[in-house]
Design an enzyme around this catalytic site. Structure first.
Site, PDB file in Angstrom:
ATOM      1  N   CYS A  66       0.869  -1.179   0.000  1.00 27.25           N
ATOM      2  CA  CYS A  66       0.000   0.000   0.000  1.00 27.25           C
ATOM      3  C   CYS A  66       0.906   1.228   0.000  1.00 27.25           C
ATOM      4  O   CYS A  66       1.356   1.667   1.061  1.00 27.25           O
ATOM      5  CB  CYS A  66      -0.913  -0.012   1.225  1.00 27.25           C
ATOM      6  SG  CYS A  66      -1.950   1.466   1.370  1.00 27.25           S
ATOM      7  N   ASP A 122     -12.186  -7.600  -4.285  1.00 21.55           N
ATOM      8  CA  ASP A 122     -10.876  -7.979  -3.761  1.00 21.55           C
ATOM      9  C   ASP A 122     -10.306  -9.016  -4.703  1.00 21.55           C
ATOM     10  O   ASP A 122     -10.754 -10.162  -4.731  1.00 21.55           O
ATOM     11  CB  ASP A 122     -11.003  -8.540  -2.345  1.00 21.55           C
ATOM     12  CG  ASP A 122      -9.652  -8.736  -1.666  1.00 21.55           C
ATOM     13  OD1 ASP A 122      -8.639  -8.863  -2.384  1.00 21.55           O
ATOM     14  OD2 ASP A 122      -9.613  -8.777  -0.422  1.00 21.55           O
ATOM     15  N   ARG A 162      -7.217 -10.237  -4.810  1.00 21.19           N
ATOM     16  CA  ARG A 162      -5.972 -10.839  -4.360  1.00 21.19           C
ATOM     17  C   ARG A 162      -6.025 -12.371  -4.399  1.00 21.19           C
ATOM     18  O   ARG A 162      -7.003 -12.973  -3.994  1.00 21.19           O
ATOM     19  CB  ARG A 162      -5.626 -10.360  -2.952  1.00 21.19           C
ATOM     20  CG  ARG A 162      -5.212  -8.903  -2.911  1.00 21.19           C
ATOM     21  CD  ARG A 162      -5.002  -8.407  -1.516  1.00 21.19           C
ATOM     22  NE  ARG A 162      -6.239  -8.379  -0.737  1.00 21.19           N
ATOM     23  CZ  ARG A 162      -6.325  -7.946   0.513  1.00 21.19           C
ATOM     24  NH1 ARG A 162      -5.232  -7.530   1.138  1.00 21.19           N
ATOM     25  NH2 ARG A 162      -7.489  -7.934   1.136  1.00 21.19           N
TER      26      ARG A 162
END
Length: 204
Positions: A61, A132, A134
């Site tokens: 991030c 999401d 991921r």
């Protein structure tokens, strides 16, 4: 079982955070990761990896980790994880999955939509992106390359242990992280708790 990856390079580096906390880490890079990205393992503390290590999967991030943005809890979680893992011995996997793997520019576009009232998941969807995206297969590959078959996982996210188990890593125990709530990130944290079942206790 996940595909095989191998250790590419290992080098010791010092880590220093804005509050003065410092630790030494062995930084490990890999060949053969499924997604082709440059993920990094930081080995911390002195506990042998032959014992069940404490592990954190930390998604990159830039805004929170580097610039200290208060819109999320990523920077404080990274700082907390390094200290806790250094104390017990284990691994921090720094995964190049900016913005839940939508990329930096898209994440900033999602921020703009959040400013108009959408939550973090709704904003991703409005951009035509996954809530999401991921995938932790590469994380499982990294652990396997380091000879780790079982972990204690430092996380509030129920998807992380679920995915690791799917890819052949035993999660012996899930250890919750602290709650790093501020007025700037409270709506973000509430969305994680309510939308995807993160184990975050919020007051108010």
């Amino acid at each position: 079982m996940t595909d095989t990856a191998t250790v590419r390079t290992s080098v010791r580096i010092p880590l220093t955070f804005g509050d003065g906390y410092s630790a030494s880490a062995e930084a490990v890079t890999f060949d053969g990761l499924a997604d082709g990205k440059e993920h990094l393992a930081l080995l911390l503390g002195n506990r042998p990896l032959s014992r069940t290590p404490l592990v954190r999967l930390h998604s990159e991030c830039l805004t929170g980790d580097v610039f200290g943005s208060a819109r999320c809890d990523c920077g404080p979680q990274l700082r907390e994880a390094v200290e806790r893992i250094a104390e017990t011995g284990g691994i921090l996997l720094y995964l190049r999955q900016e913005g839940r793997d939508i990329g930096l520019y898209n994440k900033l576009d999602a921020y703009a939509l959040q400013d108009q009232g959408l939550d973090t998941y709704q904003a991703n969807t409005a951009l035509g992106l996954p809530e999401d995206g991921r995938d932790y297969r590469a994380a499982a590959q990294m652990l396997s390359a380091l000879g780790v078959a079982a972990v204690d996982l430092l996380t509030n996210n129920p998807d992380k242990p679920r995915q690791l188990r799917t890819h052949g890593i035993e999660v012996r125990e899930t250890v919750p992280t602290g709650v790093h709530a501020t007025p700037s990130n409270l709506r973000y944290l509430r969305a994680k708790a309510e939308h995807t079942g993160h184990t975050i206790r919020l007051i108010g």
